[in-house]
Design a protein around this motif. Structure first.
Motif, PDB file in Angstrom:
ATOM      1  N   MET A  80       0.855  -1.140   0.158  1.00 52.44           N
ATOM      2  CA  MET A  80       0.068   0.126   0.000  1.00 52.44           C
ATOM      3  C   MET A  80       0.893   1.430   0.091  1.00 52.44           C
ATOM      4  O   MET A  80       0.619   2.325  -0.768  1.00 52.44           O
ATOM      5  N   GLU A  81       1.977   1.048   0.615  1.00 54.72           N
ATOM      6  CA  GLU A  81       2.733   2.313   1.050  1.00 54.72           C
ATOM      7  C   GLU A  81       3.446   2.622  -0.465  1.00 54.72           C
ATOM      8  O   GLU A  81       3.477   3.797  -0.935  1.00 54.72           O
ATOM      9  N   SER A  82       3.911   1.575  -1.042  1.00 63.70           N
ATOM     10  CA  SER A  82       4.463   1.690  -2.358  1.00 63.70           C
ATOM     11  C   SER A  82       3.631   2.105  -3.569  1.00 63.70           C
ATOM     12  O   SER A  82       4.061   2.605  -4.521  1.00 63.70           O
ATOM     13  N   ARG A  83       2.495   1.949  -3.139  1.00 64.74           N
ATOM     14  CA  ARG A  83       1.393   2.336  -4.165  1.00 64.74           C
ATOM     15  C   ARG A  83       0.857   4.013  -3.691  1.00 64.74           C
ATOM     16  O   ARG A  83      -0.204   4.423  -4.206  1.00 64.74           O
ATOM     17  N   GLY A  84       1.500   4.753  -2.820  1.00 65.99           N
ATOM     18  CA  GLY A  84       1.173   6.052  -2.440  1.00 65.99           C
ATOM     19  C   GLY A  84       0.296   6.264  -1.510  1.00 65.99           C
ATOM     20  O   GLY A  84      -0.457   7.263  -1.498  1.00 65.99           O
ATOM     21  N   TYR A  85      -0.216   5.120  -0.861  1.00 66.46           N
ATOM     22  CA  TYR A  85      -1.213   5.482   0.329  1.00 66.46           C
ATOM     23  C   TYR A  85      -0.571   5.962   1.278  1.00 66.46           C
ATOM     24  O   TYR A  85       0.336   5.615   2.282  1.00 66.46           O
ATOM     25  N   ASP A 120      12.726   2.298  -3.464  1.00 61.69           N
ATOM     26  CA  ASP A 120      11.504   2.786  -3.192  1.00 61.69           C
ATOM     27  C   ASP A 120      11.262   3.710  -1.859  1.00 61.69           C
ATOM     28  O   ASP A 120      10.243   4.002  -1.380  1.00 61.69           O
ATOM     29  N   TRP A 149       7.720  10.388  -1.365  1.00 64.42           N
ATOM     30  CA  TRP A 149       6.488  10.268  -2.344  1.00 64.42           C
ATOM     31  C   TRP A 149       6.788  10.621  -3.805  1.00 64.42           C
ATOM     32  O   TRP A 149       5.953   9.959  -4.550  1.00 64.42           O
ATOM     33  N   PHE A 157      -6.835   1.608  -6.680  1.00 68.55           N
ATOM     34  CA  PHE A 157      -6.352   2.179  -5.471  1.00 68.55           C
ATOM     35  C   PHE A 157      -5.187   2.938  -5.454  1.00 68.55           C
ATOM     36  O   PHE A 157      -5.176   4.226  -4.908  1.00 68.55           O
ATOM     37  N   ASN A 163      -5.115   7.316  -4.511  1.00 66.14           N
ATOM     38  CA  ASN A 163      -4.035   7.558  -3.456  1.00 66.14           C
ATOM     39  C   ASN A 163      -3.789   8.878  -4.198  1.00 66.14           C
ATOM     40  O   ASN A 163      -3.261  10.014  -3.466  1.00 66.14           O
TER      41      ASN A 163
END
Lengths: 266, 279
Positions: free
Chosen positions: A223-228, B53, B76, B104, B108
């Motif tokens: 989720m973090e890697s997908r920008g959440y 990342d 980010w 998703f 975001n």
């Protein structure tokens, strides 16, 4: 054993009731449960049962689904009704033994308890049979939205709920795999007394918990890697739409309420 | 050629470990390149791509992605450039349905809904999963789930795609479908840079360049052909030999000496056919 544990027992379909907005369904089901307590005389019960019968017909689902939905709870209802029957004093006494008695008031209240419970559980079953768990989660989120005023994290709660629902089948699968692995090593889940059965659950639960924590960690990374970044500035892919049908459903239940109040005084 | 990833003297040690997981690593990746990282379990491959990342908090060394130096402030921004697909298909599926999961990342990023719907559909069509848009993940195969994960990345249109053993839990058919999506992406106009960690050497052979990791260090790099010809290196790092190399060795035992350099499966097959002609 685990197959029976399906959450919500949602049966996909395209009936009018399936297509209602989940917000409308949640509010109306709750409203129906409240007005179920306005029933007094036999006319009001006939009205309510006729209504719920109509609703069941509208779901387009076979009656057996409802019987199965109510089945596990029928003993609870009967038990409650019997307690009411045996312990309510008042009116004409037909029979008594120590503190137990059967009175005319007791018969009335226990019948009322039995019928009202039946109405409530049937309506709850209609809700879960015709609404996907995800839609219920969406509906709950929408209804909780006013709580944002008091800084309740509505969006986070909704995401948690949706992720939890999404992982139910995954964890059930894993539980099944672990059970099979333990069975292969001689653990018996379905034999022995209560203590023995409870003990057999331990080697199932511990790997299940360890696995779930590992999954949670992986999911958080993904989720973090997908920008959440929490709930700030998110847009929504899934939105709920209020249709005319939803307004009609609200009107119908309000009419039901009015008729019910009128019948109460007849 | 422009460098899209530069890693300079990167070191990292997990808090409870007795030796560094990443030990003074430096390398660069060109924009549009396909680089595979190989090495046995625990060699530090996954930790390395997580560091890119900003998913681990390294203390020494620098990472620069698409011109941005990775720091707690820029993390980010860097993550917008990188799309990651992880190993376990189940543990990265956030949405309750296929379409929800692809959306998703877009949610975001605050993408407006009409644009989001179009991008979800395009991405799912690119991985041939649009007909499953309303499916729940429990009704998909591992390969289908990984293609959905790829669609979630494609929808965000990142310049770099990182695959952290994304095919290792899949059956051969699932693996093939995921790889063919990648090959298809490579042929598009805006071909993304691909960084893939893999145990599967036939998958690594598709890359333009291999980085070999052992014990937290980058011990070798080169074209797949060069690396696979270096049997000593492969054996000392505990890597399996590619199928074609194994076959050449067995043939050599039978007295059929194949060319010394690495051959792909197809090349070896051609060589065998021609061998038959010359015998």
């Amino acid at each position: 054993m685990l197959e029976q544990l399906t959450l919500g027992r949602y049966i996909p379909g395209h009936s009018w009731l399936h297509r209602l907005d989940p917000r409308a369904k949640l509010v109306l089901a709750c409203y129906f449960i409240v007005i179920a307590f306005l029933t007094t005389n036999w006319l009001t019960y006939v009205l309510m049962f006729a209504f719920i019968g109509g609703v069941i017909f509208l779901t387009g689902l076979s009656f057996s689904y409802f019987v199965r939905g109510i089945g596990p709870l029928i003993w609870l209802i009967v038990f409650t009704a019997i307690l009411q029957l045996l312990f309510t004093p008042g009116g004409h006494i037909y029979w008594h033994w120590g503190i137990l008695m059967i009175t005319s008031t007791g018969i009335q209240t226990s019948t009322a308890v039995f019928l009202r419970f039946l109405l409530i559980i049937t309506m709850a079953t209609v809700l879960t049979l015709t609404t996907a768990p995800l839609a219920i989660a969406d509906g709950v989120e929408a209804l909780l939205r006013p709580l944002r005023v008091i800084h309740f994290p509505v969006a986070q709660t909704a995401l948690m709920l949706s992720v939890a629902l999404r992982f139910v089948p995954t964890l059930l699968d894993e539980a099944q795999t672990i059970m099979n692995a333990q069975r292969a090593r001689g653990v018996e889940f379905n034999n022995g007394g209560l203590i023995k059965r409870l003990r057999a659950i331990v080697p199932l639960l511990i790997p299940l918990f360890v696995g779930a924590i590992g999954r949670a960690d992986d999911l958080a990374t993904a989720m973090e890697s997908r920008g959440y970044q929490g709930a700030t500035n998110r847009t929504r892919y899934r939105v709920l739409k209020w249709h005319n049908a939803d307004t009609i459903a609200v009107v119908v239940i309000l009419v039901l309420n009015v008729v019910l109040v009128v019948l109460r005084h007849m | 050629m422009t460098k899209i990833i530069s890693v300079n003297d990167l070191s990292y040690q997990y808090p409870d470990a007795d030796r560094p997981t990443l030990n003074h690593i430096s390398f660069e990746v060109n924009a549009g390149e396909w680089v595979a990282i190989v090495g046995h379990n625990g060699s530090g491959k996954s930790t390395l791509v997580r560091a890119l990342d900003g998913l681990i908090d390294f203390k020494s060394g620098t990472v620069t992605v698409a011109g941005t130096k990775l720091s707690p402030e820029s993390v980010w921004l860097v993550r917008e450039h990188i799309g990651m697909v992880f190993q376990n298909p189940d543990n990265q599926f956030v949405g309750a349905t296929v379409a929800d999961d692809v959306a998703f990342g877009l949610e975001n990023a605050g993408v407006p809904r009409p644009e989001m719907q179009q991008r979800v559909q395009d991405a799912l069509e690119a991985v041939d999963m649009w007909q499953f848009a309303e499916r729940e993940p429990s009704r998909l195969s591992g390969g289908q789930k990984q293609r959905v994960a790829l669609a979630g990345i494609i929808a965000m249109n990142p310049s770099i795609i990182v695959l952290d053993e994304a095919t290792s839990m899949l059956d051969p058919h699932g693996r093939q479908t995921v790889l063919s999506v990648l090959q298809h992406l490579r042929r598009s106009n805006q071909a993304p840079t691909i960084l893939s960690i893999t145990h599967d050497l036939s998958e690594a052979a598709q890359a333009q360049r291999l980085l070999v990791m052992d014990n937290g260090q980058l011990i070798s790099e080169g074209t797949p052909r060069a690396i696979f010809s270096d049997e000593q290196l492969l054996e000392s790092t505990g890597l399996d030999l590619p199928f074609s190399t194994k076959l050449s060795q067995q043939l050599a035992k039978q007295g059929l000496i194949a060319p010394k350099h690495y051959l792909t499966d197809d090349e070896l097959e051609d060589w065998l056919w021609q061998l038959h002609l010359t015998m």
